[in-house]
Design an enzyme around this catalytic site. Structure first.
Site, PDB file in Angstrom:
ATOM      1  N   THR A   9       0.849  -1.199   0.000  1.00  0.00           N
ATOM      2  CA  THR A   9       0.000   0.000   0.000  1.00  0.00           C
ATOM      3  C   THR A   9       0.882   1.246   0.000  1.00  0.00           C
ATOM      4  O   THR A   9       0.659   2.182  -0.770  1.00  0.00           O
ATOM      5  CB  THR A   9      -0.946  -0.011   1.218  1.00  0.00           C
ATOM      6  OG1 THR A   9      -1.775  -1.169   1.121  1.00  0.00           O
ATOM      7  CG2 THR A   9      -1.823   1.222   1.260  1.00  0.00           C
TER       8      THR A   9
ATOM      9  N   CYS B  85      -9.802  -6.551   1.253  1.00  0.00           N
ATOM     10  CA  CYS B  85     -10.004  -5.148   1.594  1.00  0.00           C
ATOM     11  C   CYS B  85     -11.435  -4.703   1.324  1.00  0.00           C
ATOM     12  O   CYS B  85     -11.862  -3.695   1.826  1.00  0.00           O
ATOM     13  CB  CYS B  85      -9.042  -4.277   0.798  1.00  0.00           C
ATOM     14  SG  CYS B  85      -7.360  -4.826   0.963  1.00  0.00           S
TER      15      CYS B  85
HETATM   16  N1  PLP Z   1      -1.818  -4.993  -4.173  1.00  0.00           N
HETATM   17  C1  PLP Z   1      -2.455  -6.176  -4.264  1.00  0.00           C
HETATM   18  C2  PLP Z   1      -2.668  -6.791  -5.604  1.00  0.00           C
HETATM   19  C3  PLP Z   1      -2.937  -6.807  -3.111  1.00  0.00           C
HETATM   20  O1  PLP Z   1      -3.569  -7.977  -3.198  1.00  0.00           O
HETATM   21  C4  PLP Z   1      -2.717  -6.176  -1.853  1.00  0.00           C
HETATM   22  C5  PLP Z   1      -3.244  -6.787  -0.600  1.00  0.00           C
HETATM   23  O2  PLP Z   1      -4.317  -7.363  -0.567  1.00  0.00           O
HETATM   24  C6  PLP Z   1      -2.042  -4.949  -1.815  1.00  0.00           C
HETATM   25  C7  PLP Z   1      -1.605  -4.404  -3.003  1.00  0.00           C
HETATM   26  C8  PLP Z   1      -1.776  -4.245  -0.518  1.00  0.00           C
HETATM   27  O3  PLP Z   1      -0.682  -4.833   0.120  1.00  0.00           O
HETATM   28  P1  PLP Z   1      -0.294  -4.542   1.656  1.00  0.00           P
HETATM   29  O4  PLP Z   1      -1.234  -5.351   2.458  1.00  0.00           O
HETATM   30  O5  PLP Z   1       1.117  -4.998   1.778  1.00  0.00           O
HETATM   31  O6  PLP Z   1      -0.399  -3.100   1.880  1.00  0.00           O
END
Ligand code: PLP
Length: 379
Positions: free
Chosen positions: A70, A322
């Site tokens: 993120t 999410c």
């Molecule tokens: N990008 C993708 C494709 C994801 O699946 C996720 C998490 O679900 C993220 C970004 C976010 O990652 P993080 O949890 O490390 O912030």
């Protein structure tokens, strides 16, 4: 309880826990400190950077440690917002994770143009080629594999098109890394990854940026990471992430994922026989070997499945973790052209390296039982 939600997060593997403990117990220093404790921490950090660079195929100097994907993804959009100024335009695929999607919307608004998706769930490469002949965006962003469907996106092809036109290319490789080989990702200008999707700890990830270039920091207040990301690096979780990636890359190099793909394929075959009216999204597309995105039989909403399966001892998900909890159709399925009535019936089963063939068999048995009970309840 059997866990089928690895795309949301995966359990921390033993090797990653041991690496964390080892660094935490033996390497106490801050990598920016001049004394021996600091130097030892700096060495662990440098080794980790070299290891990741070798897997991706880039220079260690291109890598920035972050708190996860993120942050890395927001960093890219923030950087381009500054770099391109008030008229700059970016193209992002319509199926990006919310941390790319919302961040692009935040910084660019209508100047974040959506790259369409085919009904097969794949980014429309022809659209990119046609549009690029006329306009050059400041950045193209297409994820390597989708978190909801598992469909692998043609990132290599798009990277080559962008390179030919001199347009920077960014791929969010969060779901791809640790399931498929990393090699070649370093060719992309920007790449993000997160440890917790492949057996490393939560709260750590990275961003790969173009060689020798700078990035507008999101965080200020320290010269860490060559002034690109302020804040003391968490050496132990970085080493832990790399221990996990090392295990995964070895498993992939031994083609251990191919057997798991077979188990998943067998499950899908039985799934379609057991649940009349159900379908599998992207069935004939190149997909991650662990993911099954399904439209459940008519009349059953996805939350009911998730709750019933939870009671039966299986952790599954309604799509992206999410967006869980909201009964809105997923933006991914909407982009693929699914009508809302169909999209709200989607359930995601995502396995991991630890999932066994017996786990898949148990899941199919539970699905059959839960479905029969639901039908009985309706009668
Ligand atoms: N990008 C993708 C494709 C994801 O699946 C996720 C998490 O679900 C993220 C970004 C976010 O990652 P993080 O949890 O490390 O912030």
């Amino acid at each position: 309880m059997i866990y089928f939600d690895y795309n949301a997060t995966a359990p921390v593997m033993r090797e990653a826990r041991e690496a964390w403990l080892n660094v935490t117990e033996k390497i106490g220093g801050n990598p920016s400190s001049m004394h021996q404790f600091g130097s030892r921490a700096a060495i662990v950090l440098a080794d980790s950077r070299e290891k990741l660079a070798a897997y991706l195929g880039c220079s260690p100097a291109d890598l920035i440690w972050t708190s996860g994907a993120t942050e890395a993804n927001n960093m890219v959009m923030h950087h381009f917002a500054r770099k391109l100024g008030p008229t700059g335009e970016v193209w992002i695929s319509a199926i990006e994770h919310p941390c790319v999607f919302d961040s692009a919307q935040h910084y660019f608004g209508k100047r974040a143009k959506l790259i369409p998706i085919t009904t097969d769930g794949v980014v429309d490469v022809d659209w990119i080629t046609t549009e690029m002949a006329d306009t050059r965006p400041g950045l193209v962003s297409v994820m390597a594999a989708n978190n909801e469907t598992g469909i692998i996106q043609p990132w290599r092809e798009i990277q080559a098109i962008c390179k030919a036109y001199g347009v920077p290319f960014f791929t969010d490789a969060v779901q791809f890394i640790g399931k498929m080989p990393c090699s070649g990702l370093g060719e992309c200008d920007y790449v993000s990854g997160a440890a917790h999707k492949f057996g490393g700890p939560r709260g750590v990830g990275f961003l790969k940026i173009p060689h020798r270039s700078q990035i507008t920091p999101l965080l200020f207040g320290g010269k860490q990471e060559n002034g690109r990301r302020a804040g003391t690096e968490n050496v132990a979780i970085i080493a832990s992430m790399m221990a996990a990636l090392e295990v995964r890359e070895k498993q992939i190099s031994r083609s251990e994922h191919l057997l798991r793909k077979l188990w998943r394929d067998n499950f899908e075959h039985q799934f379609l026989r057991t649940l009349p009216g159900a379908s599998i999204i992207g069935l004939n597309q190149p997909r991650l070997w662990n993911t099954v995105a399904a439209i459940m039989p008519d009349g059953d909403r996805k939350h009911q499945w998730v709750i019933r399966l939870d009671k039966a001892g299986f952790a599954v998900s309604t799509g992206s973790a999410c967006t869980t909890g909201k009964e809105e159709p997923s933006h991914v399925l909407s982009a693929m052209g699914f009508k809302a009535a169909l999209a709200v019936r989607s359930v995601r089963y995502s396995a991991g390296w630890e999932t066994t063939e017996a786990d898949w068999d148990a899941l199919i048995a539970a699905l059959g039982k839960v479905h029969a009970e639901a039908q009985h309840g309706k009668a």
